[in-house]
Scaffold this motif. Structure first.
Motif, short mmCIF file in Angstrom:
data_model
loop_
_atom_site.label_atom_id
_atom_site.label_comp_id
_atom_site.label_asym_id
_atom_site.label_seq_id
_atom_site.Cartn_x
_atom_site.Cartn_y
_atom_site.Cartn_z
N TYR A 186 38.57 27.58 44.87
CA TYR A 186 38.94 27.64 43.44
C TYR A 186 38.23 28.78 42.71
O TYR A 186 38.26 28.86 41.49
N LEU A 187 37.60 29.66 43.49
CA LEU A 187 36.94 30.82 42.88
C LEU A 187 37.98 31.76 42.31
O LEU A 187 38.89 32.20 43.01
N LYS A 188 37.84 32.10 41.04
CA LYS A 188 38.82 32.96 40.37
C LYS A 188 38.37 34.41 40.41
O LYS A 188 37.17 34.71 40.49
N PRO A 189 39.33 35.34 40.33
CA PRO A 189 38.96 36.77 40.26
C PRO A 189 38.07 37.02 39.04
O PRO A 189 38.35 36.54 37.95
N MET A 190 37.02 37.77 39.25
CA MET A 190 36.09 38.05 38.15
C MET A 190 35.37 39.37 38.49
O MET A 190 34.95 39.57 39.62
N THR A 191 35.27 40.25 37.53
CA THR A 191 34.65 41.54 37.77
C THR A 191 33.44 41.74 36.86
O THR A 191 33.30 41.08 35.83
N LEU A 192 32.58 42.68 37.24
CA LEU A 192 31.43 43.03 36.42
C LEU A 192 31.88 43.52 35.05
O LEU A 192 31.26 43.23 34.03
N LYS A 193 32.99 44.27 35.04
CA LYS A 193 33.48 44.85 33.79
C LYS A 193 33.86 43.76 32.80
O LYS A 193 33.57 43.87 31.59
N GLU A 194 34.51 42.70 33.28
CA GLU A 194 34.92 41.60 32.39
C GLU A 194 33.70 40.97 31.72
O GLU A 194 33.66 40.75 30.50
N ILE A 195 32.69 40.65 32.53
CA ILE A 195 31.49 40.01 31.99
C ILE A 195 30.78 40.96 31.02
O ILE A 195 30.30 40.54 29.96
N ALA A 196 30.70 42.24 31.39
CA ALA A 196 30.03 43.23 30.53
C ALA A 196 30.71 43.33 29.17
O ALA A 196 30.05 43.39 28.12
N GLU A 197 32.05 43.35 29.17
CA GLU A 197 32.79 43.46 27.91
C GLU A 197 32.57 42.24 27.03
O GLU A 197 32.44 42.35 25.81
N GLU A 198 32.53 41.07 27.64
CA GLU A 198 32.33 39.85 26.86
C GLU A 198 30.92 39.77 26.27
O GLU A 198 30.71 39.20 25.20
N LEU A 199 29.96 40.35 26.99
CA LEU A 199 28.58 40.34 26.50
C LEU A 199 28.26 41.57 25.65
O LEU A 199 27.17 41.67 25.08
N GLU A 235 54.82 35.61 42.09
CA GLU A 235 55.56 34.54 41.44
C GLU A 235 55.29 34.42 39.96
O GLU A 235 56.20 34.41 39.15
N ASN A 236 54.06 34.32 39.55
CA ASN A 236 53.77 34.06 38.14
C ASN A 236 52.74 35.02 37.56
O ASN A 236 52.13 34.74 36.54
N ASP A 237 52.55 36.17 38.24
CA ASP A 237 51.63 37.21 37.76
C ASP A 237 50.19 36.72 37.61
O ASP A 237 49.42 37.31 36.87
N GLU A 238 49.85 35.66 38.30
CA GLU A 238 48.46 35.20 38.28
C GLU A 238 47.68 35.97 39.34
O GLU A 238 48.22 36.39 40.36
N ASP A 239 46.40 36.14 39.11
CA ASP A 239 45.54 36.82 40.09
C ASP A 239 45.01 35.82 41.11
O ASP A 239 44.69 34.69 40.78
N ILE A 240 44.93 36.28 42.36
CA ILE A 240 44.39 35.45 43.43
C ILE A 240 43.10 36.11 43.91
O ILE A 240 43.07 37.31 44.18
N ALA A 241 42.03 35.36 43.99
CA ALA A 241 40.74 35.91 44.39
C ALA A 241 40.79 36.41 45.82
O ALA A 241 41.40 35.79 46.69
N VAL A 242 40.17 37.55 46.07
CA VAL A 242 40.14 38.15 47.40
C VAL A 242 39.53 37.19 48.42
O VAL A 242 39.97 37.12 49.56
N ILE A 243 38.52 36.44 47.99
CA ILE A 243 37.85 35.52 48.91
C ILE A 243 38.84 34.47 49.45
O ILE A 243 38.76 34.05 50.62
N ASN A 244 39.81 34.08 48.62
CA ASN A 244 40.80 33.11 49.07
C ASN A 244 41.81 33.74 50.02
O ASN A 244 42.30 33.10 50.95
N ILE A 245 42.13 35.02 49.78
CA ILE A 245 43.03 35.73 50.70
C ILE A 245 42.37 35.89 52.06
O ILE A 245 42.98 35.67 53.10
#
Length: 457
Positions: free
Chosen positions: A341-354, A391-401
């Motif tokens: 259930y790990l979702k895609p997440m990048t350093l850039k996303e966290i940096a922008e939010e902080l 299918e629904n333009d959702e991102d799939i985490a690389v770890i799950n692939i």
């Protein structure tokens, strides 16, 4: 004879990295183990510091907290915030300075900066880049981010990086393995078109000794391809090898625990491992009495250094906590249900939010671990790029692939193992938009051999 007054305006480029900025960056990227060692060293060298086992908040520390805030105001009003605390008179040098220690890669590189025939400005940038090299000797933070932090041009940052990339050990300051090898070939003066192509496009073939494939692509004989391969294999993929980097430490101390209490997750910082630092009251008394001016000046200097350390440790803790808050918010399902259930997440996303630099987040998670109900987890492993689903333009985490690729390979008929194309087709049936080349890349990252090498007779 008349006199003429003229005014000349000159523009001088200077880079000032404050002691506080350097210390803050240095402590943020330290692991808990390294931080404990650093605190112990500072404690031994600064008589103003008091170190106590970590105790719970309560009656012990209220007065010290009040004094601490008042002293910060006192030192800031007296311009002590801009002082450098790295220079001591001979009488003040601690005997611990002369205790032998392992030479680090960064020590060796800083020594080479001192030998440069460059101005102070470039030297300062070089020192800053060196402090951001990882344990391999690679620069794993983008040059653009470093230039933004220092408020300098990309050209100036590139110039400093090129200087460092000429330092010994050769290959230092590379951004990846390819650049590391190219730097070494350049320094040796043997880089040619064929070697460049092998490094850029055929390291996979080289690792598996597929010299016939390389020969065909480069239109050379297999013997020549093997000769080039021997040259590349003689290079050092990890320039830091032979220097002390702290990698000998085999145990892990988590920086925090993420614990579920009454259905709600809490971040509990692991402060128990760090000694509690405070200011020795005896030295506060020397400042208040102001009897001996020489002693007072010495104590002010040491106190300013101690306060910088205390504030920087607190800032490090707060930065890590804020990053973990965002991670917990984004990865709630992972902590509840597990890795799939790990979702895609990048350093850039966290940096922008902080609202901080991406490099700040990178330093905050470097060599940091958290304790969870599923065991100890490296924070960096929670950051995964996403691949878009058809299918629904959702991102799939690389770890799950990667997990799905491994499941397919584990279940295959070993007499007829799946090719990368077959795996690609199966993933696309599961609505994972992925190419054959990406399948090969992920397979190699997991250390799984190609189908021809998995085949059993």
């Amino acid at each position: 004879m008349g006199m003429e007054l003229t005014f000349n305006l000159t523009q001088e480029q200077r880079l000032v990295l404050t002691q506080q900025m350097q210390l803050s960056i240095k402590l943020l990227q330290m692991s808990n183990i390294d931080l404990v060692s650093y605190i112990e060293k500072e404690y031994m060298e600064n008589p103003v510091l008091e170190s106590q086992p970590n105790v719970g908040d309560g009656e012990v520390k209220l007065q010290d907290r009040y004094d601490y805030k008042e002293m910060i105001k006192y030192f800031e009003s007296d311009n002590y915030g801009s002082q450098s605390y790295g220079n001591y008179d001979e009488e003040e040098v601690s005997p611990f300075t002369f205790i032998s220690s392992k030479k680090t890669l960064k020590d060796y590189l800083h020594e080479q900066v001192l030998e440069l025939n460059e101005d102070e400005y470039i030297n300062c940038i070089c020192d800053y880049i060196i402090e951001n090299l990882d344990s391999r000797g690679y620069l794993d933070i983008s040059l653009q981010d470093l230039c933004r932090e220092l408020n300098i041009s990309t050209e100036m940052g590139q110039k400093a990086l090129e200087i460092i990339q000429k330092f010994e050990p050769y290959g230092i300051g590379a951004r990846d393995l390819n650049e590391c090898l190219i730097i070494q070939l350049n320094v040796k003066g043997i880089l040619n078109e064929h070697l460049q192509m092998i490094v850029d496009e055929h390291l996979g073939d080289l690792a598996e000794n597929k010299y016939v494939n390389i020969a065909k692509k480069l239109n050379i004989t297999p013997q020549k391809a093997q000769e080039y391969g021997d040259i590349i294999k003689s290079l050092e993929p990890k320039p830091s090898r032979g220097f002390y980097t702290g990698d000998e430490v085999k145990f892990i101390i988590p920086d925090a625990e993420i614990r579920k209490i009454d259905g709600q997750y809490f971040i509990i910082m692991n402060e128990g491992v760090l000694p509690k630092l405070s200011i020795n009251p005896l030295y506060k008394q020397i400042i208040n009495e102001g009897a001996d001016k020489c002693a007072q000046s010495y104590v002010k200097e040491k106190m300013g250094s101690a306060l910088f350390l205390i504030k920087s440790i607190e800032q490090r803790k707060n930065t890590i906590y804020r990053v973990l808050e965002k991670i917990l918010d984004k990865q709630l399902e992972y902590f509840d249900k597990g890795e799939s259930y790990l979702k895609p997440m990048t350093l850039k996303e966290i940096a922008e939010e902080l609202d901080v630099h991406e490099s700040t987040v990178s330093r905050a998670i470097r060599e940091k671990y958290i304790l969870t109900s599923r065991g100890t987890v490296k924070i960096k492993d929670l950051f995964t790029m996403g691949i878009q689903s058809n299918e629904n333009d959702e991102d799939i985490a690389v770890i799950n692939i990667k997990k799905t690729i491994k499941q397919l390979i584990d279940s295959e008929d070993k007499k007829k193992p799946f090719s990368d194309q077959v795996i690609c087709d199966e993933l696309n049936k599961l609505k994972m938009n992925i190419s054959r080349r990406t399948v090969a890349k992920y397979r190699e990252e997991m250390g799984i051999k190609s189908s021809s090498k998995r085949k059993r007779f």
